[in-house]
Scaffold this motif. Structure first.
Motif, PDB file in Angstrom:
ATOM      1  N   UNK A  24       8.758   6.107 -10.348  1.00 23.48           N
ATOM      2  CA  UNK A  24       9.140   4.463 -10.230  1.00 23.48           C
ATOM      3  C   UNK A  24      10.202   4.336 -11.232  1.00 23.48           C
ATOM      4  N   UNK A  25      11.158   3.745 -10.936  1.00 21.21           N
ATOM      5  CA  UNK A  25      11.983   3.074 -11.881  1.00 21.21           C
ATOM      6  C   UNK A  25      11.306   2.128 -12.611  1.00 21.21           C
ATOM      7  N   UNK A  26      12.180   1.321 -13.782  1.00 20.69           N
ATOM      8  CA  UNK A  26      11.509   0.390 -14.424  1.00 20.69           C
ATOM      9  C   UNK A  26      11.223  -0.974 -13.695  1.00 20.69           C
ATOM     10  N   UNK A  27      12.043  -1.013 -12.651  1.00 18.58           N
ATOM     11  CA  UNK A  27      11.670  -2.243 -11.623  1.00 18.58           C
ATOM     12  C   UNK A  27      10.646  -1.884 -10.574  1.00 18.58           C
ATOM     13  N   UNK A  28      10.512  -0.591 -10.400  1.00 20.13           N
ATOM     14  CA  UNK A  28       9.485  -0.089  -9.603  1.00 20.13           C
ATOM     15  C   UNK A  28       8.160  -0.280 -10.161  1.00 20.13           C
ATOM     16  N   UNK A  29       8.105  -0.030 -11.485  1.00 24.86           N
ATOM     17  CA  UNK A  29       6.783  -0.086 -12.118  1.00 24.86           C
ATOM     18  C   UNK A  29       6.402  -1.293 -12.139  1.00 24.86           C
ATOM     19  N   UNK A  30       6.955  -2.222 -12.259  1.00 24.15           N
ATOM     20  CA  UNK A  30       6.617  -3.847 -12.365  1.00 24.15           C
ATOM     21  C   UNK A  30       6.157  -4.150 -10.784  1.00 24.15           C
ATOM     22  N   UNK A  31       7.120  -3.576  -9.751  1.00 30.07           N
ATOM     23  CA  UNK A  31       6.342  -3.902  -8.254  1.00 30.07           C
ATOM     24  C   UNK A  31       5.159  -3.361  -8.269  1.00 30.07           C
ATOM     25  N   UNK A  32       4.887  -1.914  -8.741  1.00 27.89           N
ATOM     26  CA  UNK A  32       3.651  -1.392  -8.526  1.00 27.89           C
ATOM     27  C   UNK A  32       2.358  -1.840  -9.082  1.00 27.89           C
ATOM     28  N   UNK A  33       2.615  -2.192 -10.492  1.00 27.52           N
ATOM     29  CA  UNK A  33       1.639  -3.029 -11.309  1.00 27.52           C
ATOM     30  C   UNK A  33       1.194  -4.312 -10.534  1.00 27.52           C
ATOM     31  N   UNK A  34       2.469  -5.241 -10.000  1.00 27.47           N
ATOM     32  CA  UNK A  34       1.778  -6.424  -9.237  1.00 27.47           C
ATOM     33  C   UNK A  34       0.987  -5.996  -7.890  1.00 27.47           C
ATOM     34  N   UNK A  35       1.619  -4.827  -7.329  1.00 19.45           N
ATOM     35  CA  UNK A  35       1.256  -4.575  -6.035  1.00 19.45           C
ATOM     36  C   UNK A  35      -0.318  -4.105  -6.020  1.00 19.45           C
ATOM     37  N   UNK A  36      -0.669  -3.452  -7.239  1.00 16.35           N
ATOM     38  CA  UNK A  36      -1.934  -2.872  -7.440  1.00 16.35           C
ATOM     39  C   UNK A  36      -3.146  -4.265  -7.567  1.00 16.35           C
ATOM     40  N   UNK A  37      -2.665  -5.362  -8.310  1.00 19.15           N
ATOM     41  CA  UNK A  37      -3.399  -6.553  -8.278  1.00 19.15           C
ATOM     42  C   UNK A  37      -3.419  -7.371  -7.076  1.00 19.15           C
ATOM     43  N   UNK A  38      -2.577  -7.337  -6.413  1.00 22.64           N
ATOM     44  CA  UNK A  38      -2.470  -7.928  -5.042  1.00 22.64           C
ATOM     45  C   UNK A  38      -3.335  -7.374  -4.115  1.00 22.64           C
ATOM     46  N   UNK A  39      -3.262  -6.068  -3.910  1.00 22.02           N
ATOM     47  CA  UNK A  39      -4.094  -5.220  -2.994  1.00 22.02           C
ATOM     48  C   UNK A  39      -5.768  -5.421  -3.617  1.00 22.02           C
TER      49      UNK A  39
ATOM     50  N   UNK B  11       0.837  -1.307   0.054  1.00 19.33           N
ATOM     51  CA  UNK B  11       0.187  -0.032  -0.077  1.00 19.33           C
ATOM     52  C   UNK B  11       0.895   1.327  -0.101  1.00 19.33           C
ATOM     53  N   UNK B  12       2.140   1.224   0.823  1.00 23.92           N
ATOM     54  CA  UNK B  12       2.741   2.475   0.729  1.00 23.92           C
ATOM     55  C   UNK B  12       3.537   2.512  -0.441  1.00 23.92           C
ATOM     56  N   UNK B  13       3.935   1.444  -1.376  1.00 21.51           N
ATOM     57  CA  UNK B  13       4.398   1.524  -2.823  1.00 21.51           C
ATOM     58  C   UNK B  13       3.284   2.129  -3.534  1.00 21.51           C
ATOM     59  N   UNK B  14       2.126   1.845  -3.578  1.00 20.57           N
ATOM     60  CA  UNK B  14       1.204   2.152  -4.383  1.00 20.57           C
ATOM     61  C   UNK B  14       0.886   3.727  -4.147  1.00 20.57           C
ATOM     62  N   UNK B  15       0.670   4.157  -2.946  1.00 20.93           N
ATOM     63  CA  UNK B  15       0.633   5.660  -2.585  1.00 20.93           C
ATOM     64  C   UNK B  15       1.644   6.290  -2.992  1.00 20.93           C
ATOM     65  N   UNK B  16       3.038   6.095  -2.807  1.00 26.97           N
ATOM     66  CA  UNK B  16       3.960   6.849  -3.482  1.00 26.97           C
ATOM     67  C   UNK B  16       4.121   6.863  -4.845  1.00 26.97           C
ATOM     68  N   UNK B  17       3.715   5.706  -5.465  1.00 29.51           N
ATOM     69  CA  UNK B  17       3.624   5.843  -6.942  1.00 29.51           C
ATOM     70  C   UNK B  17       2.414   6.790  -7.685  1.00 29.51           C
ATOM     71  N   UNK B  18       1.302   6.770  -6.732  1.00 25.98           N
ATOM     72  CA  UNK B  18       0.117   7.706  -7.226  1.00 25.98           C
ATOM     73  C   UNK B  18       0.310   9.293  -6.776  1.00 25.98           C
ATOM     74  N   UNK B  19       0.996   9.492  -5.534  1.00 23.38           N
ATOM     75  CA  UNK B  19       1.169  10.771  -5.276  1.00 23.38           C
ATOM     76  C   UNK B  19       2.440  11.374  -5.525  1.00 23.38           C
ATOM     77  N   UNK B  20       3.608  10.698  -5.735  1.00 31.33           N
ATOM     78  CA  UNK B  20       4.834  11.147  -5.938  1.00 31.33           C
ATOM     79  C   UNK B  20       5.561  11.749  -4.923  1.00 31.33           C
TER      80      UNK B  20
END
Length: 309
Positions: free
Chosen positions: A67-82, A17-26
């Protein structure tokens, strides 16, 4: 490899949830506030996450965190898991309270009006407790949303290079294009209008590459008529209607949309022009992921939708 990938098993719900919020808000502070953490705690947690992953997930800029390229991948999967966890909580609550559940549908514009809405209306009478979500978007966005688990199923046109084995594809239907104009258009009452007669007017049309635009261009080419030179590109029906008001412009739209605006009780001050040429858009399909198990309710809505094609 085992040690490298072990981080995924150690990530917690709060991490995702922290990763998603950082990606969303910057912004780390804003993200921390959203999930009820202090800024220092969020900073420590993000550092722990990046240590687990082994690489930075975000680059820090003056204007925010990206997000870095790896960060984008983590964000994408985090969104699905959440989303999966949220859906689990919702399903348990609905079963406990006796509610039937929810169905999320993505659709392109024409079928939204002519196919999805009638199905939802019918099911609403049978199951008033069901919560429907209907999102209208271009096919490419819908297919991405389907892959990410945002939709239970979509009504769309997959790209030509899609992996058929990844999807359940149900029978298709073509869309017919009709011409929309303001009620006082010079040709509003004329019968058997030909495309060449419309070429001199302003046109309000979807951008290059969209299905309706491609169908219109093909119709002009087939009938050996040059495309209009005065064109405003917009995918927004609201913008198209505003531009049609008090003008002599022409706007091609799906037949279902035109009928909704001209035949129903809506008073939109627009009419359908009686154009001779038959203009058809490439078929749309009802599509679900083959590797994802849907709720019985969602499967029932898919069945009812395909029955109406």
């Amino acid at each position: 490899m085992h040690e490298t990938m072990d981080f995924a098993r150690r990530l917690k719900n709060i991490h995702l949830r922290l990763i998603l919020q950082v990606a969303l808000t910057g912004k780390l502070q804003t993200a921390a506030d959203e999930i009820a953490l202090s800024q220092p705690a969020a900073s420590r947690m993000l550092a722990e996450i990046e240590k687990l992953v082994g690489v930075p997930l975000f680059t820090r800029h003056a204007k925010g965190m990206v997000p870095t390229p790896i960060g984008d991948a983590v964000v994408r999967h985090a969104r699905q898991i959440i989303r999966a966890f949220d859906n689990l909580e919702m399903d348990v609550a609905q079963i406990s309270s006796g509610r039937a559940g929810s169905v999320r549908i993505g659709t392109v514009t024409g079928p939204a009006v002519g196919l999805v809405v009638p199905v939802v209306r019918s099911l609403r009478e049978q199951r008033p407790e069901v919560e429907f979500t209907i999102e209208v978007a271009p096919s490419a966005s819908l297919m991405r949303g389907l892959d990410e688990g945002i939709f239970d199923f979509v009504v769309a046109r997959p790209a030509q290079d899609y992996n058929r084995q990844s999807y359940r594809i149900y029978p298709a239907r073509s869309e017919v294009v009709s011409m929309l104009a303001y009620k006082d258009h010079p040709l509003a009452t004329q019968k058997a209008i030909r495309l060449k007669e419309l070429r001199a007017f302003d046109w309000i049309i979807q951008d290059h590459g969209t299905p309706i635009r491609a169908a219109v261009e093909t119709a002009f080419l087939t009938n050996r008529v040059l495309m209009p030179t005065q064109i405003t590109n917009t995918s927004s029906l609201l913008v198209a209607l505003a531009l049609l008001e008090q003008s002599t412009a022409v706007a091609p739209q799906s037949q279902e949309v035109v009928e909704l605006l001209t035949v129903s009780a809506l008073d939109m001050n627009v009419v359908r022009l009686d154009v001779v040429e038959d203009i058809r858009v490439s078929p749309f399909f009802v599509i679900a992921r083959s590797d994802r198990e849907l709720s019985p309710l969602a499967e029932h809505v898919i069945l009812e939708t395909t029955r109406n094609i």
